[in-house]
Design an enzyme around this catalytic site. Structure first.
Site, PDB file in Angstrom:
ATOM      1  N   ARG A 164       0.832  -1.223   0.000  1.00  0.00           N
ATOM      2  CA  ARG A 164       0.000   0.000   0.000  1.00  0.00           C
ATOM      3  C   ARG A 164       0.863   1.269   0.000  1.00  0.00           C
ATOM      4  NH1 ARG A 164      -3.192  -3.766  -0.539  1.00  0.00           N
ATOM      5  NH2 ARG A 164      -5.319  -3.828   0.302  1.00  0.00           N
ATOM      6  N   SER A 238     -10.679  -0.830   3.433  1.00  0.00           N
ATOM      7  CA  SER A 238      -9.874  -0.974   4.658  1.00  0.00           C
ATOM      8  C   SER A 238      -9.478   0.405   5.162  1.00  0.00           C
ATOM      9  CB  SER A 238      -8.588  -1.737   4.377  1.00  0.00           C
ATOM     10  OG  SER A 238      -8.874  -2.992   3.845  1.00  0.00           O
ATOM     11  N   GLU A 334      -4.889   3.625   6.542  1.00  0.00           N
ATOM     12  CA  GLU A 334      -4.537   3.468   5.137  1.00  0.00           C
ATOM     13  C   GLU A 334      -5.174   4.605   4.336  1.00  0.00           C
ATOM     14  OE1 GLU A 334      -6.469   1.396   1.856  1.00  0.00           O
ATOM     15  OE2 GLU A 334      -5.532  -0.383   2.734  1.00  0.00           O
TER      16      GLU A 334
HETATM   17  N1  EPU Z   1     -10.437 -10.912  10.363  1.00  0.00           N
HETATM   18  C1  EPU Z   1     -11.137 -10.995  11.547  1.00  0.00           C
HETATM   19  N2  EPU Z   1     -12.205 -10.145  11.742  1.00  0.00           N
HETATM   20  C2  EPU Z   1     -12.583  -9.241  10.812  1.00  0.00           C
HETATM   21  C3  EPU Z   1     -11.860  -9.160   9.610  1.00  0.00           C
HETATM   22  C4  EPU Z   1     -10.795  -9.990   9.404  1.00  0.00           C
HETATM   23  O1  EPU Z   1     -10.847 -11.798  12.400  1.00  0.00           O
HETATM   24  O2  EPU Z   1     -13.543  -8.514  11.076  1.00  0.00           O
HETATM   25  C5  EPU Z   1      -9.281 -11.809  10.152  1.00  0.00           C
HETATM   26  C6  EPU Z   1      -9.641 -13.222   9.743  1.00  0.00           C
HETATM   27  O3  EPU Z   1      -8.690 -14.061  10.354  1.00  0.00           O
HETATM   28  C7  EPU Z   1      -9.405 -13.213   8.255  1.00  0.00           C
HETATM   29  C8  EPU Z   1      -8.238 -12.278   8.129  1.00  0.00           C
HETATM   30  O4  EPU Z   1      -8.469 -11.292   9.134  1.00  0.00           O
HETATM   31  O5  EPU Z   1      -9.081 -14.486   7.784  1.00  0.00           O
HETATM   32  C9  EPU Z   1      -8.099 -11.622   6.785  1.00  0.00           C
HETATM   33  O6  EPU Z   1      -9.279 -10.916   6.450  1.00  0.00           O
HETATM   34  P1  EPU Z   1      -9.602 -10.542   4.926  1.00  0.00           P
HETATM   35  O7  EPU Z   1      -9.440 -11.729   4.060  1.00  0.00           O
HETATM   36  O8  EPU Z   1     -10.918  -9.853   4.899  1.00  0.00           O
HETATM   37  O9  EPU Z   1      -8.430  -9.558   4.524  1.00  0.00           O
HETATM   38  P2  EPU Z   1      -7.757  -8.331   5.290  1.00  0.00           P
HETATM   39  O10 EPU Z   1      -6.357  -8.678   5.578  1.00  0.00           O
HETATM   40  O11 EPU Z   1      -8.615  -7.889   6.416  1.00  0.00           O
HETATM   41  C10 EPU Z   1      -6.801  -7.250   3.127  1.00  0.00           C
HETATM   42  C11 EPU Z   1      -6.860  -5.937   2.411  1.00  0.00           C
HETATM   43  C12 EPU Z   1      -8.178  -5.779   1.674  1.00  0.00           C
HETATM   44  C13 EPU Z   1      -8.324  -6.918   0.697  1.00  0.00           C
HETATM   45  C14 EPU Z   1      -8.250  -8.241   1.476  1.00  0.00           C
HETATM   46  C15 EPU Z   1      -8.248  -9.425   0.573  1.00  0.00           C
HETATM   47  C16 EPU Z   1      -5.439  -4.437   3.669  1.00  0.00           C
HETATM   48  C17 EPU Z   1      -5.394  -3.263   4.573  1.00  0.00           C
HETATM   49  N3  EPU Z   1      -6.664  -4.848   3.330  1.00  0.00           N
HETATM   50  O12 EPU Z   1      -7.792  -7.211   4.149  1.00  0.00           O
HETATM   51  O13 EPU Z   1      -8.123  -4.576   0.945  1.00  0.00           O
HETATM   52  O14 EPU Z   1      -9.554  -6.848  -0.013  1.00  0.00           O
HETATM   53  O15 EPU Z   1      -7.002  -8.308   2.220  1.00  0.00           O
HETATM   54  O16 EPU Z   1      -7.037  -9.524  -0.081  1.00  0.00           O
HETATM   55  O17 EPU Z   1      -4.398  -4.946   3.261  1.00  0.00           O
HETATM   56  C18 EPU Z   1      -8.681  -2.257   0.891  1.00  0.00           C
HETATM   57  O18 EPU Z   1      -7.484  -2.046   0.830  1.00  0.00           O
HETATM   58  O19 EPU Z   1      -9.545  -1.339   0.900  1.00  0.00           O
HETATM   59  C19 EPU Z   1      -9.131  -3.642   1.014  1.00  0.00           C
HETATM   60  C20 EPU Z   1     -10.424  -3.950   1.184  1.00  0.00           C
END
Ligand code: EPU
Length: 338
Positions: A164, A238, A334
């Site tokens: 990012r 995010s 972010e």
């Molecule tokens: N999780 C929780 N609770 C929540 C959300 C997430 O426990 O409310 C944990 C779970 O263990 C889950 C893990 O976090 O397995 C990962 O969650 P998710 O797959 O939703 O991905 P993220 O790491 O929360 C990142 C990006 C997203 C992108 C997703 C999928 C960042 C800051 N965010 O989110 O990007 O869509 O991965 O690749 O890196 C964005 O940048 O606007 C965005 C949505």
């Protein structure tokens, strides 16, 4: 070209915050932008470049000129034995470029389906999702320098991409408008279905040998089920970055919180999902008046209608504080807070 004074930015930010810009202009070509930048009344004004407005949180009126990138156009430029090169105008909607590539059977950005925002904004924060990042397919961009009006080209190295991150968020912050982006897409499709949710969704879809179209459909399905649609509920995806912490700290935290998820980044560090940390602090689904934390993804702050930017910033700081208290980890926004 469109030029307005005292103009509401509500339709131009996905949080739907109702603030005004002293001046507002939309340019539809490099020439129009260069012409705008030369106007004496504009030269001295603070400038803000807006794409889809999907990564900003306004806390006050903008006392300057907001420049909206309206440069359109998508084309397959040329190909060599391994790659096809596609160029898109900075004002194109990112997902329209994904659809253009799918229509032309070009793989490489299907995992980034439905990311809100424009093509011109994509390199600024090296957008990414489900195991793919822009930098993996990025060839070059053209950008207009705000001071001189000159067009400069930046290749992948020059953009200094990170998680990012890019040079445009640091050394060159606020200095350029990205007018076009060229992607280099591998001719032999290399599907990336390693991300757990994609794998599961493809199985649910009963797809045995997925194509780029199937992967895109799976990603769209996951995003629609987890992330709020900004057209219905104001949000900027995010709100925080996933923090990177030393393995040593992770090992200590893991003893106290055995369920704590993490992804390796290097030998010495791991990335922890901010959504998990926030959920553990009890914020998931929290509603305060007309704003809060999304019920399906704790990383997303939402405006249910009419919330002030300052209130969302207050909430963000309360979240940062409680994650700091509980885990000793400092979350970084972010989203650009203005
Ligand atoms: N999780 C929780 N609770 C929540 C959300 C997430 O426990 O409310 C944990 C779970 O263990 C889950 C893990 O976090 O397995 C990962 O969650 P998710 O797959 O939703 O991905 P993220 O790491 O929360 C990142 C990006 C997203 C992108 C997703 C999928 C960042 C800051 N965010 O989110 O990007 O869509 O991965 O690749 O890196 C964005 O940048 O606007 C965005 C949505």
């Amino acid at each position: 070209m469109k030029f307005e004074n005292d103009f509401s930015l509500k339709p131009y930010n996905t949080f739907g915050i109702d603030v005004k810009a002293k001046h507002f202009a939309r340019f539809d070509s490099v020439q129009e932008l260069q012409e705008l930048l030369q106007r004496p009344a504009i030269k001295e004004e603070p400038k803000l470049i807006l794409g889809g407005g999907s990564n900003v949180l306004f806390t006050k009126d903008f006392e300057g000129i907001v420049l909206l990138n309206g440069i359109k156009g998508m084309q397959v430029l040329h190909e060599d034995s391994n790659y096809t090169y596609v160029r898109a105008g900075g004002g194109e909607i990112w997902h329209d470029l994904v659809l253009f590539c799918l229509e032309h059977n070009l793989g490489g950005i299907e995992n980034m389906s439905l990311i809100p925002g424009t093509v011109g904004a994509a390199p600024l924060q090296n957008i990414g999702a489900y195991g793919a990042e822009l930098k993996d397919v990025f060839q070059e961009l053209e950008a207009v320098h705000l001071e001189t009006g000159e067009v400069h080209t930046f290749d992948n190295m020059a953009c200094q991409f990170g998680y990012r991150e890019s040079v445009f968020k640091h050394r060159l912050k606020g200095q350029y408008v990205v007018t076009s982006v060229t992607l280099r897409l591998r001719k032999a499709h290399e599907l990336n279905t390693s991300y757990g949710a994609i794998h599961t969704t493809l199985q649910e879809m009963q797809v045995q040998q997925p194509t780029i179209h199937d992967v895109s459909a799976a990603v769209c399905h996951i995003r629609r089920s987890k992330l709020p649609d900004p057209a219905q509920i104001g949000n900027a995806g995010s709100f925080f970055k996933n923090p990177e912490i030393p393995v040593l700290l992770f090992d200590v935290l893991k003893e106290k919180h055995p369920d704590m998820p993490a992804y390796p980044v290097s030998e010495a560090s791991v990335k922890v999902p901010a959504g998990w940390l926030i959920e553990q602090c009890g914020w998931k689904g929290k509603v305060i008046d007309n704003y809060g934390v999304h019920k399906n993804q704790a990383l997303v702050l939402v405006n249910y209608g009419g919330a002030k930017g300052e209130k969302l910033v207050e909430l963000a700081y309360d979240i940062i504080h409680s994650v700091q208290e509980k885990f000793g980890i400092t979350l970084q926004p972010e989203v650009n807070i203005l």
